[in-house]
Design a protein around this motif. Structure first.
Motif, mmCIF file in Angstrom:
data_model
loop_
_atom_site.group_PDB
_atom_site.id
_atom_site.type_symbol
_atom_site.label_atom_id
_atom_site.label_comp_id
_atom_site.label_asym_id
_atom_site.label_seq_id
_atom_site.Cartn_x
_atom_site.Cartn_y
_atom_site.Cartn_z
ATOM 1 N N HIS A 1 8.013 8.268 -1.591
ATOM 2 C CA HIS A 1 7.448 8.222 -1.057
ATOM 3 C C HIS A 1 6.009 7.684 -1.570
ATOM 4 O O HIS A 1 4.281 7.896 -1.619
ATOM 5 C CB HIS A 1 6.507 9.627 -0.157
ATOM 6 C CG HIS A 1 7.352 10.650 0.656
ATOM 7 N ND1 HIS A 1 8.383 9.990 1.969
ATOM 8 C CD2 HIS A 1 8.377 11.268 -0.188
ATOM 9 C CE1 HIS A 1 9.110 10.728 2.381
ATOM 10 N NE2 HIS A 1 9.243 11.245 0.998
ATOM 11 N N TYR A 2 6.047 6.382 -1.786
ATOM 12 C CA TYR A 2 4.912 5.913 -2.624
ATOM 13 C C TYR A 2 3.887 5.732 -2.006
ATOM 14 O O TYR A 2 3.215 5.246 -0.575
ATOM 15 C CB TYR A 2 5.413 4.959 -3.779
ATOM 16 C CG TYR A 2 5.740 3.447 -2.370
ATOM 17 C CD1 TYR A 2 4.688 2.217 -2.654
ATOM 18 C CD2 TYR A 2 6.989 3.213 -2.256
ATOM 19 C CE1 TYR A 2 4.579 1.701 -2.119
ATOM 20 C CE2 TYR A 2 7.104 2.095 -1.891
ATOM 21 C CZ TYR A 2 6.568 1.088 -1.171
ATOM 22 O OH TYR A 2 6.206 -0.115 -0.654
ATOM 23 N N GLU A 3 2.304 5.685 -3.028
ATOM 24 C CA GLU A 3 0.966 4.892 -2.616
ATOM 25 C C GLU A 3 0.871 3.783 -3.503
ATOM 26 O O GLU A 3 1.124 4.524 -4.811
ATOM 27 C CB GLU A 3 0.160 5.923 -2.344
ATOM 28 C CG GLU A 3 0.482 6.959 -0.829
ATOM 29 C CD GLU A 3 -0.207 7.893 -0.591
ATOM 30 O OE1 GLU A 3 -0.972 8.363 -1.207
ATOM 31 O OE2 GLU A 3 0.328 9.214 0.252
ATOM 32 N N ASP A 4 -0.484 2.868 -3.339
ATOM 33 C CA ASP A 4 -0.789 1.787 -3.911
ATOM 34 C C ASP A 4 -2.542 3.296 -4.979
ATOM 35 O O ASP A 4 -1.968 3.048 -6.224
ATOM 36 C CB ASP A 4 -1.981 1.315 -3.562
ATOM 37 C CG ASP A 4 -2.793 1.923 -2.204
ATOM 38 O OD1 ASP A 4 -2.757 2.882 -2.303
ATOM 39 O OD2 ASP A 4 -3.096 0.646 -1.834
ATOM 40 N N SER A 5 -2.423 4.401 -4.334
ATOM 41 C CA SER A 5 -3.519 5.724 -5.687
ATOM 42 C C SER A 5 -2.121 5.766 -6.540
ATOM 43 O O SER A 5 -2.903 6.055 -7.496
ATOM 44 C CB SER A 5 -3.655 6.370 -4.310
ATOM 45 O OG SER A 5 -2.756 7.051 -3.782
ATOM 46 N N TRP A 6 -1.729 5.672 -6.690
ATOM 47 C CA TRP A 6 0.684 6.226 -7.856
ATOM 48 C C TRP A 6 -0.107 5.073 -9.209
ATOM 49 O O TRP A 6 -0.302 5.531 -10.001
ATOM 50 C CB TRP A 6 1.091 5.936 -7.569
ATOM 51 C CG TRP A 6 1.931 7.761 -5.674
ATOM 52 C CD1 TRP A 6 0.693 7.782 -5.786
ATOM 53 C CD2 TRP A 6 3.279 7.558 -5.711
ATOM 54 N NE1 TRP A 6 1.589 9.059 -4.812
ATOM 55 C CE2 TRP A 6 2.783 8.593 -4.859
ATOM 56 C CE3 TRP A 6 3.986 7.181 -6.237
ATOM 57 C CZ2 TRP A 6 3.691 9.323 -4.036
ATOM 58 C CZ3 TRP A 6 5.495 7.803 -5.819
ATOM 59 C CH2 TRP A 6 4.979 8.837 -4.517
ATOM 60 N N SER B 1 -2.952 -2.084 -9.438
ATOM 61 C CA SER B 1 -2.909 -1.932 -8.212
ATOM 62 C C SER B 1 -3.767 -3.224 -7.559
ATOM 63 O O SER B 1 -3.209 -2.971 -6.105
ATOM 64 C CB SER B 1 -3.631 -0.541 -7.707
ATOM 65 O OG SER B 1 -5.487 -0.555 -7.446
ATOM 66 N N THR C 1 1.116 -1.219 0.196
ATOM 67 C CA THR C 1 0.143 -0.134 -0.184
ATOM 68 C C THR C 1 0.839 1.429 0.180
ATOM 69 O O THR C 1 -0.132 2.288 -0.097
ATOM 70 C CB THR C 1 -1.203 -0.457 1.454
ATOM 71 O OG1 THR C 1 0.338 0.118 2.014
ATOM 72 C CG2 THR C 1 -2.266 -1.085 1.486
ATOM 73 N N GLY C 2 2.259 0.572 0.407
ATOM 74 C CA GLY C 2 2.870 2.824 0.380
ATOM 75 C C GLY C 2 4.027 2.279 1.465
ATOM 76 O O GLY C 2 3.874 1.815 2.358
ATOM 77 N N SER C 3 4.947 2.829 1.045
ATOM 78 C CA SER C 3 5.813 2.659 2.259
ATOM 79 C C SER C 3 6.952 4.659 1.500
ATOM 80 O O SER C 3 6.938 5.094 0.310
ATOM 81 C CB SER C 3 7.062 2.153 2.471
ATOM 82 O OG SER C 3 8.032 2.438 2.683
ATOM 83 N N ASP C 4 7.721 4.615 2.210
ATOM 84 C CA ASP C 4 8.938 5.729 2.306
ATOM 85 C C ASP C 4 10.031 5.252 1.710
ATOM 86 O O ASP C 4 10.663 4.524 2.460
ATOM 87 C CB ASP C 4 9.665 6.517 3.602
ATOM 88 C CG ASP C 4 7.934 7.466 4.564
ATOM 89 O OD1 ASP C 4 7.103 8.014 3.344
ATOM 90 O OD2 ASP C 4 7.412 7.424 5.505
ATOM 91 N N PRO D 1 3.207 12.431 -7.060
ATOM 92 C CA PRO D 1 3.033 11.462 -7.151
ATOM 93 C C PRO D 1 2.336 11.662 -8.728
ATOM 94 O O PRO D 1 2.290 10.548 -9.341
ATOM 95 C CB PRO D 1 1.228 11.978 -5.891
ATOM 96 C CG PRO D 1 1.964 12.375 -4.929
ATOM 97 C CD PRO D 1 3.332 13.475 -5.904
#
Length: 571
Positions: free
Chosen positions: A132-137, A144, A114-117, A162
Motif C-alpha cells: 500500500h505505497y504512498e509518495d511519502s515513502w 518524490s 501519490t499512492g495505491s494498493d 513503509p
C-alpha cells in the motif's frame, strides 16, 4: 530418426523441470514501483512494477493476477526461477524495458503518483504479496517529484512496512530487472518504538509505532500511565495491514494541559522482537486557542531563486495548542473573503507555551538557506498559499475556521536601506503588540542571514514601561540592520484609553524628520517603533532627535510630551 530414416543431429536444449508447489505469502514480492516517470532521469518514461522471487521454488505465473486498486489483470505464463526478477508494465511499453530484463505487458496498466494498493495473487486467488505505497515513502522531496522508483530495501524481511521502502539511489532513477540499489538483507533484531501519539478525542488516543506489529501482541500488550490522574484503558483497537496504529479508549476524560506519560510493554513486531527501550512517550490533551494565542511572528514571502516561502508562528499563551486541522490562508480582496486555505497538519501537532513552529513546503531548503534555525518544530506542507512579494495577507485559522491571527504585510515594512529584499524575512518586534501594527515589524538582521526560521527573532524590541507617561528605549540606537539596537521604541502609559495620538520626530534644529503616527487611536498602554529613517526613506542624520508625542481626548484636551534620542552610527 524420422520416418525417412534420417538421424537427428546431436543437439542440446535447456529446460526446467520442477514440481509445482503452492506459493506461500511473500515467496514472491513486489520489489520495485515506478509510479511517476516524469521528469525523466534515465529510465524509460513509462511506469512499471517489478516482481522478485525470494524463495527457493520455481513458479509458473500463468493466470496469476496483479491488482492495482480495484483493477485486476491476469499475467500470462512465465517461469520465474529463484532469485529472478520480472518487470510488469503496459503492453505498449514492453519494448522499452526488454533491455533491462524479462518483461510482460498488461493492458490498462496505470499507477497513481501519490499512492495505491497493490495485490499479487496466485492462480487460485491466494494473496502472495501486497503493498500500500504512498509518495511519502520516497523520504526525499526532490525524488518524490518524479523520475525515481520506490525500491524495497530488504525483500526477505517478513513484514510489510513503509520503513522497508525508499527512493532508488541509482543514477538512472531505478533498477528494473536487477537487484535494488538500496538492497540490504540485514536481519531485523530491533524492536519497535513509539513514533507519535495523536489525540482522537477527550477520551481516546492513537499510538503510532515505528514498525509493522504482531496483531495478537497488540491486543495482549500492557498500557500504563504515569500521571496524577490514573487512566484506565477501556478498549484497545488496531487494524491491518501494518497493525502499527493502536487506538486506546479510556474510561474517563483527559484533562486539558495535563502531561500524560504512556508506557507500552509486551508488544512484538512482525519479526518477533519485543518493543525496545523507546516504549515511553508523553502526550497532552490540548486547550482551546483564542484569538492571538498563536501569533504570526516571522514571514518570508520573497525567496532567493527557487527557494520557498515560510511563515513562523509563536505560542504567546500559557496553553498547549494543537494545530491539527488548522489552516494557513490569504485574503482575496475581490471576493472580500479568506481564500486559498491550506491545512497545516492532519495529525496531532502540539505547540507548547513559548514555542515556535515553522510552516513551509520545503524544510530542507530553509535549513540550507538560513544558518540560524531550529528545525525541531518544522511542519512541511504540500503547498503554501500564493503570497505576493510586494504585499498580501497571511491568515491563520483554527480547526473551526476562526481567524486566530492575521498579518497584512507590505514590502515597505522592510528596512528601507537594504539593497534587496530577496530572501529577507519580516520579523515581529514584540509578541504583545498587535500583529497589524506596522511599526512592530522590520527586516531580519543581516548578521543572522536575514532570517531566523523556527528560532527567536534577531530583531526584538519589547516595551520598557518605566512609569512615565512616555519614554523612549534605547535612548541611543544605530539603525544599520545589524541586529543590535537597530530601532527605537516609543512607549506610552496613560490612565485612560480612547485618546488620539500624533507622533512627530524632529532633528536638533527643529526640522521635521518623520511623521511617524497621525491620528491613531490609543489604548491605555502600548508602543511604536522608529527605524531611524526619514520621510523620503533615507537614514536620518546622526545626532540628537526630538520625539514629540501629542494626544487629544474626546473633550478636546491636548497633552504633549517631548523626549530625546540619539541616532548613532558605527565609525
Amino acid at each position: 530418426m524420422d520416418n525417412k530414416n534420417n538421424v537427428i543431429s546431436s543437439t542440446q536444449k535447456p529446460f526446467i523441470y520442477f514440481i509445482a508447489v503452492p506459493a506461500s505469502f511473500h515467496d514472491l514480492v513486489i520489489n520495485e514501483i515506478f509510479a511517476d516517470p516524469s521528469p525523466q532521469i534515465g529510465l524509460p518514461a513509462f511506469e512499471f512494477i517489478e516482481i522478485h522471487n525470494t524463495s527457493t521454488n520455481v513458479y509458473d505465473l500463468n493466470d496469476w493476477s496483479l491488482s492495482i486498486g480495484s483493477t485486476s489483470k491476469n499475467i500470462e505464463s512465465f517461469i520465474l526461477v529463484p532469485g529472478a526478477y520480472l518487470i510488469l508494465c503496459h503492453e505498449d511499453d514492453t519494448f522499452s524495458y526488454k533491455f533491462y530484463g524479462d518483461v510482460i505487458g498488461l493492458s490498462s496498466f496505470s499507477l497513481t503518483n501519490t499512492g495505491s494498493d497493490l495485490y499479487l495473487n496466485d492462480n487460485n486467488g491466494t494473496l502472495i504479496d501486497e503493498v500500500h505505497y504512498e509518495d511519502s515513502w520516497y523520504n526525499d522531496n526532490d525524488k518524490s517529484d518524479g523520475g525515481y522508483s520506490l525500491e524495497l530495501i530488504n525483500p526477505e524481511h517478513p513484514c510489510q512496512s513503509p520503513s522497508n521502502w525508499t527512493a532508488s539511489e541509482n543514477t538512472n532513477g531505478g533498477t528494473p530487472g536487477s537487484q535494488n540499489s538500496v538492497y540490504d538483507n540485514t536481519a531485523d533484531t530491533e524492536g519497535s518504538s513509539i513514533s507519535k501519539i495523536n489525540i482522537v478525542s477527550n477520551n481516546e488516543i492513537e499510538v503510532i509505532l515505528s514498525e509493522t506489529m504482531d496483531s495478537s501482541s497488540v491486543a495482549n500488550g500492557t498500557y500504563s500511565f504515569d500521571n496524577k490522574d490514573s487512566l484506565n484503558v477501556l478498549f484497545v483497537n488496531t487494524s491491518g495491514p501494518y497493525f502499527n496504529s493502536i487506538n486506546l479508549q479510556f474510561t474517563t476524560a483527559l484533562k486539558s494541559s495535563w502531561i500524560y506519560t504512556l508506557t507500552v510493554n509486551g508488544l512484538k513486531d512482525c519479526s518477533g522482537n519485543l518493543i525496545g527501550s523507546n516504549n515511553t512517550a508523553e502526550f497532552i490533551f490540548p486547550d482551546t486557542a483564542s484569538s492571538s494565542d498563536m501569533i504570526i511572528n516571522e514571514v518570508m514571502v520573497n525567496p532567493v531563486g527557487t527557494g520557498t516561502d515560510y511563515v513562523e508562528l509563536y505560542n504567546n499563551s500559557s496553553k498547549y495548542i494543537d494545530l491539527k486541522n488548522w489552516s494557513i490562508a490569504t485574503f482575496d480582496d475581490d471576493l472580500n473573503a479568506v481564500s486559498s486555505e491550506k491545512i497545516i497538519s492532519e495529525s496531532t501537532s502540539i505547540v507548547y507555551p513559548g514555542e515556535y513552529v515553522l510552516i513551509s513546503k520545503d524544510n530542507q531548503n530553509i535549513l540550507e538557506q538560513y544558518p540560524y534555525t531550529n528545525d525541531s518544530n518544522f511542519i512541511e506542507i504540500e503547498s503554501l498559499p500564493t503570497y505576493s512579494n510586494e504585499s498580501g495577507s497571511v491568515i491563520i485559522l483554527d480547526d473551526k475556521d476562526t481567524i486566530i491571527d492575521r498579518f497584512d504585510y507590505h514590502e515597505d515594512l522592510h528596512f528601507v536601506l537594504l539593497d534587496s529584499y530577496d530572501g529577507v524575512a519580516l520579523e515581529r518586534l514584540d509578541f504583545d503588540r498587535t500583529t497589524q501594527d506596522a511599526t512592530n515589524w522590520t527586516s531580519a538582521a543581516e548578521t543572522v542571514g536575514f532570517g531566523t526560521p523556527g528560532y527567536k527573532n534577531s530583531q526584538t524590541l519589547v516595551a520598557n514601561f518605566t512609569g512615565d507617561k512616555v519614554n523612549v528605549d534605547p535612548e541611543i540606537f544605530s539603525p544599520d540592520n545589524d541586529g543590535y539596537k537597530d530601532l527605537l521604541n516609543i512607549n506610552y502609559e496613560f490612565e485612560t484609553e480612547g485618546t488620539v495620538a500624533n507622533i512627530s520626530i524632529y532633528d536638533a534644529k527643529g526640522n521635521l524628520v518623520r511623521q511617524l503616527v497621525k491620528n491613531e487611536l490609543l489604548g491605555k498602554s502600548g508602543s511604536y517603533s522608529w527605524d531611524g529613517t526619514n520621510e523620503i526613506n533615507e537614514k536620518a542624520k546622526v545626532g540628537i532627535h526630538i520625539i514629540y508625542f501629542e494626544i487629544f481626548d474626546v473633550n478636546g484636551n491636548v497633552e504633549s510630551h517631548k523626549k530625546t534620542c540619539v541616532v548613532a552610527s558605527k565609525l
